[in-house]
Design a protein around this motif. Structure first.
Motif, mmCIF file in Angstrom:
data_model
loop_
_atom_site.group_PDB
_atom_site.id
_atom_site.type_symbol
_atom_site.label_atom_id
_atom_site.label_comp_id
_atom_site.label_asym_id
_atom_site.label_seq_id
_atom_site.Cartn_x
_atom_site.Cartn_y
_atom_site.Cartn_z
ATOM 1 N N TRP A 60 67.213 -64.708 68.254
ATOM 2 C CA TRP A 60 66.543 -65.987 68.491
ATOM 3 C C TRP A 60 65.051 -65.793 68.666
ATOM 4 C CZ3 TRP A 60 63.597 -67.409 72.664
ATOM 5 C CH2 TRP A 60 63.663 -66.606 73.801
ATOM 6 N N THR A 61 64.663 -64.629 69.159
ATOM 7 C CA THR A 61 63.235 -64.350 69.317
ATOM 8 C C THR A 61 62.529 -64.343 67.957
ATOM 9 O OG1 THR A 61 63.821 -61.997 69.366
ATOM 10 C CG2 THR A 61 63.412 -63.071 71.474
ATOM 11 N N TRP A 62 63.233 -63.857 66.925
ATOM 12 C CA TRP A 62 62.663 -63.863 65.579
ATOM 13 C C TRP A 62 62.578 -65.285 65.031
ATOM 14 C CZ3 TRP A 62 59.891 -61.336 62.245
ATOM 15 C CH2 TRP A 62 59.915 -61.707 60.894
ATOM 16 N N ARG A 63 63.625 -66.062 65.257
ATOM 17 C CA ARG A 63 63.689 -67.404 64.689
ATOM 18 C C ARG A 63 62.745 -68.379 65.378
ATOM 19 N NH1 ARG A 63 69.131 -66.360 65.540
ATOM 20 N NH2 ARG A 63 69.198 -68.047 67.072
ATOM 21 N N ILE A 64 62.337 -68.077 66.605
ATOM 22 C CA ILE A 64 61.489 -69.010 67.363
ATOM 23 C C ILE A 64 60.165 -68.365 67.790
ATOM 24 C CG2 ILE A 64 61.320 -70.490 69.389
ATOM 25 C CD1 ILE A 64 63.340 -71.457 67.346
ATOM 26 N N LEU A 65 60.252 -67.318 68.600
ATOM 27 C CA LEU A 65 59.041 -66.762 69.211
ATOM 28 C C LEU A 65 58.121 -66.046 68.222
ATOM 29 C CD1 LEU A 65 60.390 -65.333 72.611
ATOM 30 C CD2 LEU A 65 59.384 -67.580 72.116
ATOM 31 N N CYS A 66 58.690 -65.509 67.165
ATOM 32 C CA CYS A 66 57.863 -64.756 66.219
ATOM 33 C C CYS A 66 57.164 -65.643 65.180
ATOM 34 C CB CYS A 66 58.716 -63.701 65.501
ATOM 35 S SG CYS A 66 59.140 -62.300 66.553
ATOM 36 N N ILE A 67 57.467 -66.928 65.185
ATOM 37 C CA ILE A 67 56.808 -67.836 64.242
ATOM 38 C C ILE A 67 55.295 -67.854 64.442
ATOM 39 C CG2 ILE A 67 56.545 -70.274 63.606
ATOM 40 C CD1 ILE A 67 59.578 -70.570 64.065
ATOM 41 N N PRO A 68 54.807 -68.097 65.672
ATOM 42 C CA PRO A 68 53.348 -68.070 65.849
ATOM 43 C C PRO A 68 52.739 -66.696 65.572
ATOM 44 C CG PRO A 68 54.464 -68.248 67.978
ATOM 45 C CD PRO A 68 55.493 -68.480 66.920
ATOM 46 N N LEU A 69 53.500 -65.629 65.827
ATOM 47 C CA LEU A 69 52.999 -64.281 65.530
ATOM 48 C C LEU A 69 52.734 -64.137 64.032
ATOM 49 C CD1 LEU A 69 52.401 -61.331 66.333
ATOM 50 C CD2 LEU A 69 54.842 -60.855 65.988
ATOM 51 N N THR A 70 53.710 -64.515 63.221
ATOM 52 C CA THR A 70 53.550 -64.416 61.763
ATOM 53 C C THR A 70 52.390 -65.269 61.273
ATOM 54 O OG1 THR A 70 55.901 -63.977 61.414
ATOM 55 C CG2 THR A 70 54.664 -64.821 59.538
ATOM 56 N N TYR A 98 58.148 -59.074 56.705
ATOM 57 C CA TYR A 98 58.883 -57.829 56.421
ATOM 58 C C TYR A 98 58.391 -56.699 57.326
ATOM 59 C CZ TYR A 98 60.686 -53.771 53.897
ATOM 60 O OH TYR A 98 61.317 -52.594 53.576
ATOM 61 N N VAL A 99 57.083 -56.577 57.455
ATOM 62 C CA VAL A 99 56.504 -55.530 58.312
ATOM 63 C C VAL A 99 56.874 -55.770 59.769
ATOM 64 C CG1 VAL A 99 54.353 -54.500 59.147
ATOM 65 C CG2 VAL A 99 54.605 -55.060 56.724
ATOM 66 N N GLU A 100 56.813 -57.006 60.207
ATOM 67 C CA GLU A 100 57.157 -57.337 61.589
ATOM 68 C C GLU A 100 58.607 -56.975 61.888
ATOM 69 O OE1 GLU A 100 54.186 -61.172 62.320
ATOM 70 O OE2 GLU A 100 56.241 -61.467 61.612
ATOM 71 N N MET A 101 59.493 -57.272 60.960
ATOM 72 C CA MET A 101 60.899 -56.926 61.165
ATOM 73 C C MET A 101 61.079 -55.424 61.330
ATOM 74 S SD MET A 101 63.325 -59.308 58.746
ATOM 75 C CE MET A 101 63.913 -60.895 59.318
ATOM 76 N N MET A 102 60.384 -54.657 60.509
ATOM 77 C CA MET A 102 60.488 -53.196 60.578
ATOM 78 C C MET A 102 59.941 -52.667 61.902
ATOM 79 S SD MET A 102 62.007 -52.338 57.775
ATOM 80 C CE MET A 102 62.871 -53.902 58.014
ATOM 81 N N LEU A 103 58.793 -53.189 62.308
ATOM 82 C CA LEU A 103 58.150 -52.695 63.530
ATOM 83 C C LEU A 103 58.889 -53.129 64.788
ATOM 84 C CD1 LEU A 103 54.352 -53.237 62.675
ATOM 85 C CD2 LEU A 103 55.645 -51.092 62.629
ATOM 86 N N LEU A 104 59.394 -54.357 64.782
ATOM 87 C CA LEU A 104 60.066 -54.892 65.968
ATOM 88 C C LEU A 104 61.553 -54.566 66.003
ATOM 89 C CD1 LEU A 104 58.375 -58.420 66.091
ATOM 90 C CD2 LEU A 104 57.810 -56.411 67.468
ATOM 91 N N GLY A 105 62.101 -54.158 64.868
ATOM 92 C CA GLY A 105 63.510 -53.812 64.819
ATOM 93 C C GLY A 105 64.434 -54.990 65.047
ATOM 94 N N ILE A 106 64.051 -56.155 64.515
ATOM 95 C CA ILE A 106 64.877 -57.343 64.684
ATOM 96 C C ILE A 106 65.143 -57.976 63.326
ATOM 97 C CG2 ILE A 106 64.116 -57.814 67.032
ATOM 98 C CD1 ILE A 106 62.134 -59.804 65.982
ATOM 99 N N ASN A 107 66.017 -58.995 63.318
ATOM 100 C CA ASN A 107 66.351 -59.684 62.071
ATOM 101 C C ASN A 107 66.643 -61.152 62.358
ATOM 102 O OD1 ASN A 107 69.088 -59.833 63.032
ATOM 103 N ND2 ASN A 107 69.379 -57.713 62.330
ATOM 104 N N ASP A 108 67.196 -61.850 61.374
ATOM 105 C CA ASP A 108 67.438 -63.285 61.493
ATOM 106 C C ASP A 108 68.373 -63.667 62.629
ATOM 107 O OD1 ASP A 108 65.826 -63.743 59.335
ATOM 108 O OD2 ASP A 108 67.457 -63.935 57.881
ATOM 109 N N PHE A 109 69.187 -62.734 63.094
ATOM 110 C CA PHE A 109 70.165 -63.062 64.119
ATOM 111 C C PHE A 109 69.555 -63.122 65.520
ATOM 112 C CE2 PHE A 109 72.703 -61.430 60.611
ATOM 113 C CZ PHE A 109 73.724 -62.364 60.556
#
Length: 345
Positions: A312-322, A299-310
């Motif tokens: 692809w960077t969130w669905r793939i690249l942000c997995i190791p970040l989380t 939730y915090v990452e989404m707010m800070l990065l300004g991205i959502n499920d749509f």
């Protein structure tokens, strides 16, 4: 059991634990799959959903493999004490934190704001959707002291597995596909106990090489079947198909068993350098805490990065970040004596 065998077994379960935890993060980063969109992004999320679906069943299988023989190490009283401290307390703590934070942010309706209502929301899983896992886990804990008494009665345990497989894995599909309905319920059928028992049975006696190959083939076939089935009927109906969704449905059981056996058979001591192998148990010990907090981190990452499920960077690249951020936070919490208990330490 010799010391060397114990260490090898512990390493394989630690690896499973870590990979299952990462897989759960993958699933939650691809929540787009739950609402159908005729886009490549939705199809990519469906791939992730199907490939990493083994995570939760394998968590339960690890529970059975490592706890069914608890009587050799400590009493039933100690068993429940350990489970309460390591799982129930963290679950209650983070449920309360999530309830407070989400209600303050307007993400959750907490009305009336009373202690009784708070307990009702926590115990009925209305605080955080992914916490559905914990009541199921606790139910398995309650069954283990009984199952542990017959842990050497393999035919009896396989009988329980087969009953659970029919009533939980096959019957729902027969009802959805053919309208077949049967109201008969068996007392020791339910929850995710099928995986707990399978974990113990497969850990204590692995299938031979030929049987393992057939299990792998069946697991891969079930993976392909689920993806193809969901894709076809989701496109056909315009909504994400859930008619064969569920961790205890037959395709999930076969696929999860295949993954469990594969990960158990790998010679991790040969593949992983000594220096890395030494820190694996500590990373594995953080998995429970990561499961508890990673949705807050997302939730915090989404707010800070300004991205959502749509994205692809969130669905793939942000997995190791989380995963890594959650791991770092849990690791630090475990270093603080007064807070360690909140993440299963």
């Amino acid at each position: 059991m010799s010391t060397n065998i114990k260490k090898e077994r512990d390493l394989s379960f630690d690896i499973m634990n870590i990979l299952a935890c990462i897989s759960v993060v993958c699933l939650h980063h691809n929540g787009l799959v739950h609402t159908y969109y005729d886009t490549p992004g939705w199809r990519q999320s469906l791939v992730v959903e199907c490939v990493f679906y083994w995570a939760v069943p394998v968590f339960f299988m690890i529970t059975g493999a490592t706890l069914m023989n608890y009587r050799e190490k400590y009493s039933t009283k100690e068993f429940f004490k350990k489970r309460f401290v390591r799982t129930v307390i963290p679950w209650l703590f983070w449920s309360a934190v999530t309830l407070i934070v989400n209600s303050k942010l307007g993400l959750l309706a907490f009305d009336p704001p009373t202690f009784r209502n708070a307990l009702s929301m926590i115990f009925n899983n209305r605080v955080e959707s992914i916490y559905w896992y914990f009541p199921q886990l606790f139910a398995c804990y309650l069954a283990i002291p009984v199952l542990s008494l017959i842990r050497d009665e393999r035919k009896t345990l396989w009988y329980i597995v087969l009953l659970n497989f029919f009533f939980l894995s096959v019957r729902p599909v027969l009802k959805n596909w053919f309208g077949f309905s049967w109201s008969l319920d068996v007392p020791f059928v339910g929850s995710h106990i099928i995986f707990v028992i399978l974990g113990w049975l497969l850990n204590t006696k692995m299938p031979d090489k030929k049987t393992r190959m057939w299990i792998y083939i069946t697991g891969i076939a079930c993976l392909i079947f689920r993806f193809g089935y969901m894709l076809h009927f989701s496109v056909l109906t315009g909504v994400t198909d859930t008619t064969i969704k569920g961790y205890t449905i037959f395709h999930s059981v076969f696929y999860s068993v295949a993954v469990f056996i594969f990960l158990k058979q790998v010679n991790w001591n040969r593949l992983i350098p000594d220096k890395v192998r030494k820190i694996i148990p500590a990373i594995s010990a953080c998995s429970f805490g990561i499961y508890l907090i990673h949705k807050r981190i997302m939730y915090v990452e989404m707010m800070l990065l300004g991205i959502n499920d749509f994205y692809w960077t969130w669905r793939i690249l942000c997995i190791p970040l989380t995963y890594l951020v959650s791991l770092a936070i849990v690791w630090l919490i475990r270093k603080i004596p007064c807070l360690k208990i909140t993440v299963g330490g």
